[in-house]
Design a protein around this motif. Structure first.
Motif, short mmCIF file in Angstrom:
data_model
loop_
_atom_site.label_atom_id
_atom_site.label_comp_id
_atom_site.label_asym_id
_atom_site.label_seq_id
_atom_site.Cartn_x
_atom_site.Cartn_y
_atom_site.Cartn_z
N GLY A 149 -15.06 59.95 17.03
CA GLY A 149 -14.15 60.33 15.96
C GLY A 149 -14.55 59.76 14.61
N LYS A 150 -15.75 59.17 14.51
CA LYS A 150 -16.22 58.58 13.26
C LYS A 150 -16.96 59.62 12.42
N ASP A 151 -16.83 59.48 11.10
CA ASP A 151 -17.52 60.37 10.18
C ASP A 151 -18.90 59.78 9.89
N VAL A 152 -19.82 59.94 10.84
CA VAL A 152 -21.15 59.35 10.73
C VAL A 152 -21.96 60.00 9.61
N ALA A 153 -21.75 61.30 9.40
CA ALA A 153 -22.47 61.99 8.33
C ALA A 153 -22.17 61.34 6.97
N ALA A 154 -20.91 60.98 6.74
CA ALA A 154 -20.55 60.33 5.49
C ALA A 154 -21.23 58.97 5.35
N GLU A 155 -21.39 58.25 6.48
CA GLU A 155 -22.08 56.95 6.44
C GLU A 155 -23.54 57.13 6.00
N ILE A 156 -24.17 58.21 6.43
CA ILE A 156 -25.56 58.46 6.05
C ILE A 156 -25.65 58.78 4.56
N ILE A 157 -24.70 59.57 4.06
CA ILE A 157 -24.69 59.87 2.62
C ILE A 157 -24.46 58.59 1.82
N LEU A 158 -23.56 57.74 2.27
CA LEU A 158 -23.32 56.46 1.59
C LEU A 158 -24.58 55.60 1.58
N ALA A 159 -25.33 55.66 2.69
CA ALA A 159 -26.59 54.89 2.75
C ALA A 159 -27.59 55.43 1.74
N ASN B 177 -8.07 62.68 18.96
CA ASN B 177 -8.67 63.74 18.15
C ASN B 177 -9.02 64.93 19.03
N THR B 178 -9.67 65.94 18.44
CA THR B 178 -9.99 67.16 19.20
C THR B 178 -10.96 66.89 20.34
N GLY B 179 -11.72 65.79 20.27
CA GLY B 179 -12.63 65.42 21.34
C GLY B 179 -11.98 64.59 22.42
N GLY B 180 -10.66 64.32 22.28
CA GLY B 180 -9.95 63.54 23.28
C GLY B 180 -10.07 62.03 23.08
N VAL B 181 -10.66 61.59 21.95
CA VAL B 181 -10.84 60.17 21.69
C VAL B 181 -9.67 59.66 20.86
N ALA B 182 -9.09 58.52 21.27
CA ALA B 182 -7.97 57.94 20.55
C ALA B 182 -8.45 57.28 19.27
N GLU B 183 -7.82 57.64 18.14
CA GLU B 183 -8.14 57.06 16.84
C GLU B 183 -6.88 56.38 16.28
N ARG B 184 -7.09 55.33 15.52
CA ARG B 184 -5.98 54.71 14.80
C ARG B 184 -5.85 55.41 13.45
N ARG B 185 -4.67 55.98 13.20
CA ARG B 185 -4.47 56.74 11.97
C ARG B 185 -3.23 56.23 11.22
#
Length: 585
Positions: A409-419, A82-90
């Motif tokens: 690379g995780k969408d942590v903001a979405a996890e908070i909304i889900l909570a 990703n843009t932060g240089g972290v490898a993500e599985r997509r």
């Protein structure tokens, strides 16, 4: 050849007709190999024996409620930085891209979010031998205004949840606050920013009330997400942790002390850490390398009548610590923070760097337990790795999002909304909702249940679970490998899994072992056709909290789920007999 190539600007509008996207603003990036699009609610399923994915696209940056729902064959699952240089599985799909009059097929990865503000990134594979790029120019091929987009997306869906969520903070421009607003709007909620300086709240046992700007009541709020500097509760939390078996660095607390030397000796002498309890982001933290230096620092703070903490120095941590982001009793993301050269503090605000961290099972358990003991739905739990195991350094009730999202690379903001949705009691969409009836029938017996609300999985078992409204079937997967892949891709982590032991590809024992190592908070109930002693022993060794035959009475299944969810064990008599024999060996 070059003279015949079309010139693109650094930003362009393009379309993806196969995905019902008539216009999307793309960043043209020759540094990226594969093109990517921002997608939410990515779900894998099987269609006609092939791997498919369903997903949602929010094509317009300025309108996060507009969503276009799609499904497509999955051609690959690939590691992409990703843009932060972290490898993500997509997930990777193939689709048609149109730029101006040019139309051709490209590979497109489905990304969880777009930190750069563009819904799409156009990579060099799509541009090779077709275009040249002038990065200083913009929109050389086409341009769209808001009115054009409204007409083009008349087929889209405006997500509306009828939920009104307030974000209580001080600065709307901070990364964390902007991300929470964005994540809430993408879920269809009405998000309101409320400056805490102009707000006060009345809390009682019946109906809390928020007043804003001159005493005007804010009506019909479903939830308030506070982003406020946490109260200083080090004394109480340290005592609570120590009495509940959570390991801490050896620490001493003081405000106005007479015996400075005694406090230093209490934590084993220098080197040691002296910290102002009101400090944040690494400020007000001093490393005293000798007892004399420690006395000087402590006496200086004492003269200011400051609350201080004196703590042993964990040399082997080598200027590193872990930030575990806990949401709703699950670790949703973790990063390792590494201090700048010569710096003992790992804080990012002190020049430290962050990178993706792989936590041990013990570290996850400690982080979740610490947040739960403090009653926090959202918490940043900081842990040091020491020679005697993980040690909890502190717990932050309002942790920042930028470092953790960029590092993982995780969408942590979405996890908070889900909570927040879970606290309110909003039903989550069933992950199999978009599948056809034939595809649902092909899914097998691995169900993930979030015991907050219920939506049916589309199988015979749903008839049993549908009678209990406190159960919510998040998804049903064909086998353990599909389940593991979905979790890695970012699917919600369930509270309880009903695990078929004899699944193909990756069986129940192997899947339970994976959950025990990577997601220890998930509780497993084994399901099988026969009471095979070897299977019982294997599943119990891998942490199964319950064991049932598939033809068990529906009431027994309901009872097992409730008992296991409440941290109990549910073993029928034939399993108990096996346990007795195991303990005799």
């Amino acid at each position: 050849m070059k003279d015949n190539l079309m010139i693109l600007g650094g930003e362009e509008w393009c379309s993806l007709p196969d995905l019902q996207i008539p216009a999307v603003r793309a960043r043209v990036d020759s540094g990226a190999r594969t093109s990517a699009i921002h997608a939410n609610n990515i779900r894998e399923f099987t269609k006609n024996g092939e791997r498919w994915v369903s997903f949602e696209i929010h094509p317009i940056t300025e309108n996060r409620r507009l969503v276009v729902i799609n499904e497509a064959p999955c051609v690959d699952i690939r590691k992409v930085k990703n843009t932060g240089g972290v490898a993500e599985r997509r997930y990777v799909i193939r689709t048609t891209l149109m730029i101006g009059e040019h139309s051709f097929e490209i590979e497109l990865t489905l990304a969880r979010r777009d930190s750069m503000g563009f819904r799409m990134l156009l990579g060099r594979e799509a541009m090779n031998r077709r275009f040249m790029v002038n990065p200083a120019a913009k929109y050389l091929i086409s341009q769209y205004e808001n009115e054009d987009l409204k007409k083009l997306y008349a087929h889209g869906i405006e997500k509306k949840s009828n939920l009104k969520i307030a974000l209580l903070a001080s600065n709307p421009e901070l990364y964390s606050n902007k991300r929470l607003i964005e994540a809430g709007e993408e879920r269809g909620h009405e998000m309101i920013f409320m400056n805490m300086d102009y707000c006060y709240m009345k809390l009682d046992g019946t109906k809390p009330q928020v007043y804003y700007r001159g005493g005007q009541p804010v009506e019909d709020l479903d939830a308030v997400i506070p982003r406020i500097k946490p109260a200083i509760t080090h004394y109480g939390s340290a005592l609570l942790f120590a009495s509940n078996g959570i390991p801490l660095p050896l620490s001493g607390f003081a405000k106005s002390i007479q015996d400075t030397k005694g406090l230093i000796e209490m934590v084993g002498g220098a080197p040691l850490i002296v910290k102002l309890l009101e400090s944040a982001q690494g400020r007000g933290v001093v490393l005293a390398e000798t007892n004399k230096a420690a006395e000087s620092v402590i006496n200086a703070f004492k003269a200011l009548k400051a609350n201080i903490l004196v703590q042993e120095f964990i040399k082997e941590s080598a200027g590193k610590d872990l930030r575990c982001f806990v949401v709703n009793n699950k670790v949703v993301a973790a990063m390792e923070r590494v201090g700048a050269k010569g710096e003992f503090r790992a804080n990012l605000h002190q020049g430290g760097e962050a990178r993706l961290a792989k936590l041990t099972s013990e570290e996850k358990k400690i982080a979740v337990k610490a947040a739960k003991l403090l009653g926090l739905v959202v918490a940043g739990v900081d842990i040091l790795r020491s020679d005697r195991g993980p040690l909890v350094l502190e717990v932050n009730s309002s942790p920042g999002l930028q470092g953790i999202e960029e590092a993982t690379g995780k969408d942590v903001a979405a996890e908070i909304i889900l909570a927040a949705e879970k606290v309110i009691g909003v039903d989550k969409k069933d992950a199999t909702e978009k599948l056809g009836e034939d595809d649902r029938a092909n899914q097998e017996e691995l169900f993930c249940l979030d015991l907050a609300a219920m939506s049916p999985p589309g199988r015979a078992l749903s008839k049993v679970l549908n009678e209990e409204t406190s159960f919510n079937v998040l998804a049903c997967y064909k086998n353990g490998l599909d389940f593991k892949t979905a979790l890695i891709a970012g699917d919600p982590i369930p509270d309880v899994v009903l695990m078929d032991i004899n699944m193909p590809v990756m069986n129940g024992v192997e899947t339970s072992r994976y959950l025990k190592d990577e997601h220890p908070s998930v509780k497993v109930i084994a399901l099988t056709m026969e009471d095979n002693e070897k299977d019982i022993q294997a599943m119990i060794r891998e942490g199964a909290k319950g064991y049932l035959l598939k033809d068990s009475h529906p009431d027994m299944l309901k009872e097992a789920i409730k008992i296991v969810f409440d941290n109990g064990n549910f073993y029928p008599e034939y399993v108990t007999n096996v346990l007795v024999r195991m303990n005799r060996v």
